[in-house]
Scaffold this active site. Sequence first.
Site, PDB file in Angstrom:
ATOM      1  N   ARG A 127     -55.374  70.253  31.491  1.00 10.24           N
ATOM      2  CA  ARG A 127     -54.853  71.392  30.713  1.00 10.24           C
ATOM      3  C   ARG A 127     -53.709  72.054  31.488  1.00 10.24           C
ATOM      4  O   ARG A 127     -52.676  72.413  30.921  1.00 10.24           O
ATOM      5  CB  ARG A 127     -55.964  72.433  30.487  1.00 10.24           C
ATOM      6  CG  ARG A 127     -56.702  72.287  29.175  1.00 10.24           C
ATOM      7  CD  ARG A 127     -57.856  73.293  29.095  1.00 10.24           C
ATOM      8  NE  ARG A 127     -59.104  72.585  28.937  1.00 10.24           N
ATOM      9  CZ  ARG A 127     -60.270  72.933  29.470  1.00 10.24           C
ATOM     10  NH1 ARG A 127     -60.376  74.022  30.223  1.00 10.24           N
ATOM     11  NH2 ARG A 127     -61.329  72.210  29.266  1.00 10.24           N
ATOM     12  N   THR A 162     -60.741  71.260  24.794  1.00 11.59           N
ATOM     13  CA  THR A 162     -60.414  72.677  24.921  1.00 11.59           C
ATOM     14  C   THR A 162     -61.509  73.330  25.763  1.00 11.59           C
ATOM     15  O   THR A 162     -62.596  72.753  25.942  1.00 11.59           O
ATOM     16  CB  THR A 162     -60.380  73.380  23.550  1.00 11.59           C
ATOM     17  OG1 THR A 162     -61.714  73.357  23.019  1.00 11.59           O
ATOM     18  CG2 THR A 162     -59.431  72.685  22.580  1.00 11.59           C
ATOM     19  N   GLU A 165     -64.661  73.701  23.746  1.00 16.32           N
ATOM     20  CA  GLU A 165     -65.408  72.440  23.590  1.00 16.32           C
ATOM     21  C   GLU A 165     -66.178  72.131  24.865  1.00 16.32           C
ATOM     22  O   GLU A 165     -67.344  71.734  24.824  1.00 16.32           O
ATOM     23  CB  GLU A 165     -64.446  71.283  23.284  1.00 16.32           C
ATOM     24  CG  GLU A 165     -63.922  71.291  21.867  1.00 16.32           C
ATOM     25  CD  GLU A 165     -62.824  70.261  21.637  1.00 16.32           C
ATOM     26  OE1 GLU A 165     -62.668  69.843  20.487  1.00 16.32           O
ATOM     27  OE2 GLU A 165     -62.114  69.894  22.601  1.00 16.32           O
ATOM     28  N   GLU A 166     -65.521  72.331  26.005  1.00 16.41           N
ATOM     29  CA  GLU A 166     -66.175  72.041  27.277  1.00 16.41           C
ATOM     30  C   GLU A 166     -67.444  72.878  27.422  1.00 16.41           C
ATOM     31  O   GLU A 166     -68.499  72.383  27.800  1.00 16.41           O
ATOM     32  CB  GLU A 166     -65.186  72.324  28.416  1.00 16.41           C
ATOM     33  CG  GLU A 166     -65.590  71.714  29.742  1.00 16.41           C
ATOM     34  CD  GLU A 166     -64.586  72.005  30.834  1.00 16.41           C
ATOM     35  OE1 GLU A 166     -63.499  72.563  30.558  1.00 16.41           O
ATOM     36  OE2 GLU A 166     -64.885  71.669  31.996  1.00 16.41           O
ATOM     37  N   GLY A 167     -67.344  74.169  27.094  1.00 19.89           N
ATOM     38  CA  GLY A 167     -68.504  75.050  27.182  1.00 19.89           C
ATOM     39  C   GLY A 167     -69.582  74.662  26.187  1.00 19.89           C
ATOM     40  O   GLY A 167     -70.771  74.597  26.523  1.00 19.89           O
TER      41      GLY A 167
END
Length: 493
Positions: A127, A162, A165-167
């Site tokens: 990112r 994003t 999404e990761e979380g």
Amino acid sequence: MEQKARSVAFLLAATCVFSIIALILTVVNVKDVFLPSSTKYGLVFDAGSTHTALYIYQWPADKENGTGIVSQVEACAVSGPGISSYADSPALAGASLKPCLDKAMMTVPAKLHQETPTYLGATAGMRLLREQNSTKAERVFAEVTKTIRQYPVDFRGAQILTGNEEGTFGWITVNYLLETLVKFSFAEKWEHPQGTEVLGALDLGGASTQITFQPGSTIEDQNTSILLRLYSTNYSLYTHSYLCYGQTQALKMLLAALREGSSSPQQVTHPCYPKGYQENVTTAALYDSPCVPMPSTPSPAQVFTVTGTGDPAACKTAIEKLFNFSCGAHRTCGFNGIYQPPVRGQFFAFSGFYYTFHFLNITGQQSLGHVNSTIWAFCNSTWKELVEDFPQETERLHMYCSIAVYILTLLLDGYKFDEHTWSSIHFSKKAANVDIGWTLGFMLNLTNMIPTEALVHVKGQQPDLWASAIFFIVLATVTGLMAIFLLCFWKPK
Ligand SMILES: *[C@@H]1O[C@H](CO)[C@@H](O)[C@H](O)[C@H]1NC(C)=O
Ligand SMILES: *[C@@H]1O[C@H](CO)[C@@H](O)[C@H](O)[C@H]1NC(C)=O
Ligand SMILES: *[C@@H]1O[C@H](CO)[C@@H](O)[C@H](O)[C@H]1NC(C)=O
Ligand SMILES: *[C@@H]1O[C@H](CO)[C@@H](O)[C@H](O)[C@H]1NC(C)=O
Ligand SMILES: *[C@@H]1O[C@H](CO)[C@@H](O)[C@H](O)[C@H]1NC(C)=O
């Protein structure tokens, strides 16, 4: 009469033989259910900011929509740094993945290679690179894609997740593994477990940190809200990812701030580094990311010296300055003005949260007081003492104090845990023998292994097969015994 008894006995014996044959067929069928050919595999590359790992998962094909049935066969660590570090030599990023792909080709049976879904997910390191120079990020992606395409797997693409999404995928992983979403109940149905609360997820990477949980009230900021429907239950989750607040980038921000506040940009003292520790740092290495802007008046020096002073109180003060704890317009917040409802329920804290606390032996649900004094004592140790006590660890040894104090500040002042809620944080690396991280949740979602609606008939044919097996065993025994009785003991008058 004797004639009649003999034919009845013959009939019974025939039934008995038939039952035994049927039984054998049934049992063979039951065995079919467990044949290894019904195992499926999936591969996920976790391309993090500091390193890459390949996770190899497997699960029984006939039960793939259940929960807690995916297991981890292997986690292969890619040697070298994260793929974003290859921005200026992208071909090497692709080449670095090969040893783990070769290993996966040995682990997954050859005939299943073509149907093995394979993904690469990149997180905050990429990112940041995309933010710096999107051409470079695309080149790295093109190279890793080219490498994975050389293998006979069902490659479904490389992507940058994003922060949300990761979380979310980390949260799905935790709750899937702990079976808090759905469980096969005693009523022989897949049900949402009664009275079981879902757990929150705390993830600390190299370049970002994520907090995800189900709050007790409605979420006021839609940017931090995720709605999920899993196994016919709706979840409204709070999630936020703080870019630059992963441990590597946070330590860089800290060093840059200490240098800015130092009277000489060539000589920087560091209160979180142990007394007696000294290292040379290049400015190119320090100011290499968007998280660490160049000072307004750059000094011509290319290299500067960092000297540890081992002062935990000053360390804590310096780390607190990396955060802005003012909530601004929000009633409740995390930090830097980001909305956050009060933490609620039990949490799993994994990856970076786990490693440093594990090294300090404070992952065993110790009280906040004990954790504090352990970290304080460690931060007071001199470099000479540390090297004597931990000769195998010298590479990361000087950083553990900074990271531990950073974690405490992030959890307590940032996420607003306190002495009461502290005990609801479980520092863990694995659950059900699977590494906790976003990769499993990511794969479960992309392979549609978590249905939105309730499961009806996932248990397969096994109960039916066992029922018929038992029926035939009883039938064979009864008819067999009757036949023997008739033949041996029937004495017609
Ligand atoms: C799992 O769910 C998907 C979609 O809901 C369905 O297509 C698939 O057949 C299911 N698999 C099994 C083994 O039940
Ligand atoms: C981004 O990287 C490419 C390739 O290395 C280079 O040609 C270009 O000048 C860079 N762009 C920026 C804005 O730095
Ligand atoms: C801290 O955050 C508040 C609210 O978001 C903002 O008004 C303030 O300017 C920030 N302070 C600094 C020093 O950035
Ligand atoms: C953690 O515990 C182990 C075993 O009890 C011990 O050898 C090690 O020194 C401890 N680590 C720290 C940082 O105190
Ligand atoms: C899971 O994948 C689907 C596409 O199959 C996507 O629409 C959905 O948003 C994903 N869920 C999450 C939580 O990202």
